[in-house]
Design an enzyme around this catalytic site. Structure first.
Site, PDB file in Angstrom:
ATOM      1  N   GLU A  21       4.379  -9.472   1.504  1.00 14.11           N
ATOM      2  CA  GLU A  21       4.565  -8.368   0.557  1.00 14.11           C
ATOM      3  C   GLU A  21       6.052  -8.112   0.318  1.00 14.11           C
ATOM      4  OE1 GLU A  21       1.273  -5.096   0.860  1.00 14.11           O
ATOM      5  OE2 GLU A  21       1.878  -5.658   2.903  1.00 14.11           O
ATOM      6  N   TYR A  53      15.007  14.124 -16.923  1.00  7.62           N
ATOM      7  CA  TYR A  53      14.097  13.320 -16.117  1.00  7.62           C
ATOM      8  C   TYR A  53      14.257  11.831 -16.327  1.00  7.62           C
ATOM      9  CZ  TYR A  53      11.360  14.865 -20.197  1.00  7.62           C
ATOM     10  OH  TYR A  53      10.948  15.216 -21.442  1.00  7.62           O
ATOM     11  N   GLU A  73       4.805   5.312   3.272  1.00 11.47           N
ATOM     12  CA  GLU A  73       5.309   6.616   3.685  1.00 11.47           C
ATOM     13  C   GLU A  73       6.836   6.665   3.637  1.00 11.47           C
ATOM     14  OE1 GLU A  73       1.346   6.073   5.858  1.00 11.47           O
ATOM     15  OE2 GLU A  73       2.979   4.808   5.177  1.00 11.47           O
ATOM     16  N   LYS A  99      -0.339   2.000  -4.276  1.00 15.04           N
ATOM     17  CA  LYS A  99      -0.367   0.536  -4.251  1.00 15.04           C
ATOM     18  C   LYS A  99      -1.706   0.145  -4.882  1.00 15.04           C
ATOM     19  CE  LYS A  99       1.004  -1.602  -0.473  1.00 15.04           C
ATOM     20  NZ  LYS A  99       1.071  -2.320   0.822  1.00 15.04           N
TER      21      LYS A  99
END
Length: 120
Positions: A21, A53, A73, A99
């Site tokens: 990954e 933004y 996390e 994901k």
């Protein structure tokens, strides 16, 4: 408190527990809520009185593209901390990192991490 929602920020990145990954990468989706006072911007119609933004989106895209973390996390926390550091207008931020295609056998769902951070 007022809130800006930015949803569906798609980015290609290299966060994941498995070594492949972090080499091959994958798509991520980020949703974010930013709490801040928008009263003045609602009156003046001036971008100087709000949060631009576009810079938040750019920060998120850059972090996802360049970070190599094992855990979602950590990525979500890094995004939250970075946004809080770059703007003194934002009092609280909620980040959801998804994901869409987790490399888990026989699992076709999505994995999301949601966290909320703010000034104490």
């Amino acid at each position: 408190m007022d809130c800006i929602h930015l949803t569906g920020i798609r980015c290609y990145g290299y966060t994941g527990y498995l070594p492949e990954e972090q080499v091959l990468g994958q798509w991520f989706e980020v949703d974010i809520k930013l709490w801040l006072d928008l009263a003045q911007a609602a009156e003046t119609d001036a971008i100087a009185d709000t949060l631009d933004y576009r810079s938040v989106i750019s920060t998120i895209q850059n972090l996802v593209k360049t970070s190599k973390f094992a855990l979602l996390e950590k990525l979500a926390g890094t995004i939250a901390d970075s946004i809080l550091q770059q703007s003194d207008r934002v009092t609280q931020v909620q980040v959801v990192v998804t994901k869409p295609a987790a490399p888990i056998p026989d699992f076709g769902g999505k994995i999301s991490i949601e966290l909320t951070r703010g000034y104490r």
